[in-house]
Design a protein around this motif. Structure first.
Motif, PDB file in Angstrom:
ATOM      1  N   MET A   1       0.840  -1.193   0.000  1.00 28.15           N
ATOM      2  CA  MET A   1       0.000   0.000   0.000  1.00 28.15           C
ATOM      3  C   MET A   1       0.882   1.253   0.000  1.00 28.15           C
ATOM      4  SD  MET A   1      -2.866  -1.250   2.777  1.00 28.15           S
ATOM      5  CE  MET A   1      -3.974   0.132   2.580  1.00 28.15           C
ATOM      6  N   LYS A   2       0.355   2.310  -0.594  1.00 29.02           N
ATOM      7  CA  LYS A   2       1.050   3.592  -0.612  1.00 29.02           C
ATOM      8  C   LYS A   2       0.123   4.666  -0.034  1.00 29.02           C
ATOM      9  CE  LYS A   2       3.713   2.601  -4.828  1.00 29.02           C
ATOM     10  NZ  LYS A   2       5.023   2.447  -4.175  1.00 29.02           N
ATOM     11  N   LEU A   3       0.724   5.705   0.514  1.00 31.27           N
ATOM     12  CA  LEU A   3      -0.028   6.812   1.104  1.00 31.27           C
ATOM     13  C   LEU A   3       0.118   8.052   0.232  1.00 31.27           C
ATOM     14  CD1 LEU A   3      -1.689   7.927   3.451  1.00 31.27           C
ATOM     15  CD2 LEU A   3       0.452   8.319   4.693  1.00 31.27           C
ATOM     16  N   GLY A   4      -1.010   8.651  -0.125  1.00 32.30           N
ATOM     17  CA  GLY A   4      -0.991   9.849  -0.955  1.00 32.30           C
ATOM     18  C   GLY A   4      -2.085  10.811  -0.545  1.00 32.30           C
TER      19      GLY A   4
ATOM     20  N   TYR B   1      -1.092  12.392   7.597  1.00 26.89           N
ATOM     21  CA  TYR B   1       0.084  11.552   7.337  1.00 26.89           C
ATOM     22  C   TYR B   1       0.522  10.822   8.604  1.00 26.89           C
ATOM     23  CZ  TYR B   1       4.822  10.149   6.133  1.00 26.89           C
ATOM     24  OH  TYR B   1       5.964   9.418   5.937  1.00 26.89           O
ATOM     25  N   HIS B   2       0.637  11.551   9.691  1.00 29.60           N
ATOM     26  CA  HIS B   2       1.143  10.947  10.926  1.00 29.60           C
ATOM     27  C   HIS B   2       0.125   9.985  11.545  1.00 29.60           C
ATOM     28  CE1 HIS B   2       4.918  13.061  11.010  1.00 29.60           C
ATOM     29  NE2 HIS B   2       4.307  14.200  10.774  1.00 29.60           N
ATOM     30  N   THR B   3      -1.151  10.156  11.218  1.00 28.24           N
ATOM     31  CA  THR B   3      -2.162   9.198  11.667  1.00 28.24           C
ATOM     32  C   THR B   3      -2.059   7.888  10.893  1.00 28.24           C
ATOM     33  OG1 THR B   3      -3.713  10.956  12.295  1.00 28.24           O
ATOM     34  CG2 THR B   3      -4.648   8.774  11.870  1.00 28.24           C
ATOM     35  N   LEU B   4      -1.892   7.993   9.589  1.00 23.84           N
ATOM     36  CA  LEU B   4      -1.970   6.822   8.713  1.00 23.84           C
ATOM     37  C   LEU B   4      -0.626   6.134   8.470  1.00 23.84           C
ATOM     38  CD1 LEU B   4      -4.439   8.309   6.095  1.00 23.84           C
ATOM     39  CD2 LEU B   4      -4.981   6.661   7.891  1.00 23.84           C
ATOM     40  N   ARG B   5       0.464   6.891   8.542  1.00 26.28           N
ATOM     41  CA  ARG B   5       1.756   6.312   8.179  1.00 26.28           C
ATOM     42  C   ARG B   5       2.116   5.062   8.992  1.00 26.28           C
ATOM     43  NH1 ARG B   5       4.342   6.432   3.806  1.00 26.28           N
ATOM     44  NH2 ARG B   5       3.530   4.344   4.098  1.00 26.28           N
ATOM     45  N   PRO B   6       1.869   5.040  10.292  1.00 25.41           N
ATOM     46  CA  PRO B   6       2.231   3.829  11.040  1.00 25.41           C
ATOM     47  C   PRO B   6       1.396   2.605  10.662  1.00 25.41           C
ATOM     48  CG  PRO B   6       1.983   5.716  12.517  1.00 25.41           C
ATOM     49  CD  PRO B   6       1.422   6.124  11.191  1.00 25.41           C
ATOM     50  N   LEU B   7       0.248   2.823  10.020  1.00 22.47           N
ATOM     51  CA  LEU B   7      -0.651   1.721   9.707  1.00 22.47           C
ATOM     52  C   LEU B   7      -0.434   1.155   8.311  1.00 22.47           C
ATOM     53  CD1 LEU B   7      -3.961   3.343  11.044  1.00 22.47           C
ATOM     54  CD2 LEU B   7      -2.366   1.848  12.286  1.00 22.47           C
ATOM     55  N   ILE B   8       0.172   1.954   7.429  1.00 23.24           N
ATOM     56  CA  ILE B   8       0.293   1.580   6.018  1.00 23.24           C
ATOM     57  C   ILE B   8       1.713   1.106   5.736  1.00 23.24           C
ATOM     58  CG2 ILE B   8       0.221   2.430   3.648  1.00 23.24           C
ATOM     59  CD1 ILE B   8      -1.990   4.332   4.521  1.00 23.24           C
ATOM     60  N   THR B   9       1.824  -0.138   5.369  1.00 27.70           N
ATOM     61  CA  THR B   9       3.123  -0.702   5.030  1.00 27.70           C
ATOM     62  C   THR B   9       3.106  -1.148   3.578  1.00 27.70           C
ATOM     63  OG1 THR B   9       2.405  -2.889   5.767  1.00 27.70           O
ATOM     64  CG2 THR B   9       3.533  -1.494   7.370  1.00 27.70           C
ATOM     65  N   GLY B  10       4.289  -1.182   2.971  1.00 26.36           N
ATOM     66  CA  GLY B  10       4.385  -1.567   1.577  1.00 26.36           C
ATOM     67  C   GLY B  10       4.197  -3.055   1.366  1.00 26.36           C
TER      68      GLY B  10
END
Length: 295
Positions: free
Chosen positions: A1-4, A286-295
């Motif tokens: 998954m990617k975050l955008g 970003y800081h909410t979702l970044r820890p949950l989304i891994t590649g």
């Protein structure tokens, strides 16, 4: 998954500047606003997508390494008078997406407010049959956001016939995919995780927006009260500032095999008003979702 994130929240900035800022913040993808050039929400000129425009956009993504997750054009494809123009612009978005190797184009089903739901569903089948065929012929998926769009109906009824899992099943039969946004489900009293689990294979894009329930106001307005503003009983927020349980949402998507982009759709009135506040809001997301989304 990617975050955008969706670029429409920064209408005063050009795409190149947005992309460079996104990379600096750690984002990995952009959902690019593709409204007509006369609209402020425009970061790609799909109606004049010539070689110069192609090269401009291609180079931005090549130089930054960002993924182009979707071209966004969320308007009413069933509008009684403007529908044909909307349909034509969707086609332009598809053609631009195909040229750029972008997998999806996002839009709404919409609704003709002067017709019954039953008649709208029949009209949608006639309208979207050729649009889906055009998209498939270009290797692109049309994705529909599950926004209610009550503002499109004079009595505040749903103006976008894609708001519930019941309607998702209907639109999947037309060859449309889902741009899953949990915020709208919270506002309908639907558990976003329970709603998503059976349909993850049909989710081709995800928008991350939160919903804050404004305590006590529903006792005044009722469930069908107005959306947002001082008189509404809920408002949209950046992820982490509302009621959506993002750990459960992301976990359900990952468990179901979704490996695409989670794109922040910034419509938070608290973190709006000027570009600096908008960027701060994107940072909170970003800081909410970044820890949950891994590649």
């Amino acid at each position: 998954m990617k975050l955008g994130f969706l670029t429409a929240c920064l209408p005063e900035s050009n795409l190149s500047d947005i992309a460079r800022w996104a990379v600096d913040q750690g984002f990995e993808a952009l959902e690019v606003a593709g409204w007509p050039a006369t609209d402020d929400r425009n970061h790609i000129r799909v109606e004049r997508f010539d070689e110069i425009e192609y090269e401009r956009v291609r180079r931005i993504f090549a130089d930054t390494g960002l993924a182009l997750s979707s071209i966004a054009y969320y308007e009413n494809n069933l509008h009684p008078t403007e529908g044909p123009q909307v349909n034509a612009h969707v086609r332009h978005c598809v053609e631009a997406a195909a040229a750029l190797g972008c997998p999806t184009v996002g839009t709404f089903v919409g609704r003709d407010a002067g017709m019954t739901v039953h008649d709208n569903l029949k009209k949608a089948e006639d309208v979207f049959g050729p649009l889906v065929e055009h998209a498939k012929g270009h290797g692109v998926d049309l994705v529909i956001e599950n926004c209610v769009m009550k503002s499109w109906h004079p009595d505040g009824y749903p103006g976008n016939l894609a708001y519930s899992p019941e309607l998702w099943e209907w639109m999947f039969g037309l060859g449309l995919k889902l741009n899953y946004d949990p915020s709208h489900l919270v506002a309908l009293g639907i558990d976003p995780v329970a709603a998503a689990r059976p349909y993850v294979s049909e989710i081709a894009h995800v928008q991350a927006k939160d919903t804050e329930i404004l305590g006590g106001r529903i006792d005044h307005t009722g469930f069908h009260g107005p959306i947002g503003g001082e008189k509404g009983w809920y408002r949209f927020r950046v992820p982490g500032r509302g009621q959506v349980d993002w750990t459960r949402v992301i976990d359900a998507l990952q468990e179901g095999g979704y490996d695409g982009v989670v794109s922040v759709e910034h419509e938070d009135p608290v973190w709006s008003g000027d570009p600096a506040r908008v960027r701060t809001g994107l940072g909170i997301a970003y800081h909410t979702l970044r820890p949950l989304i891994t590649g």
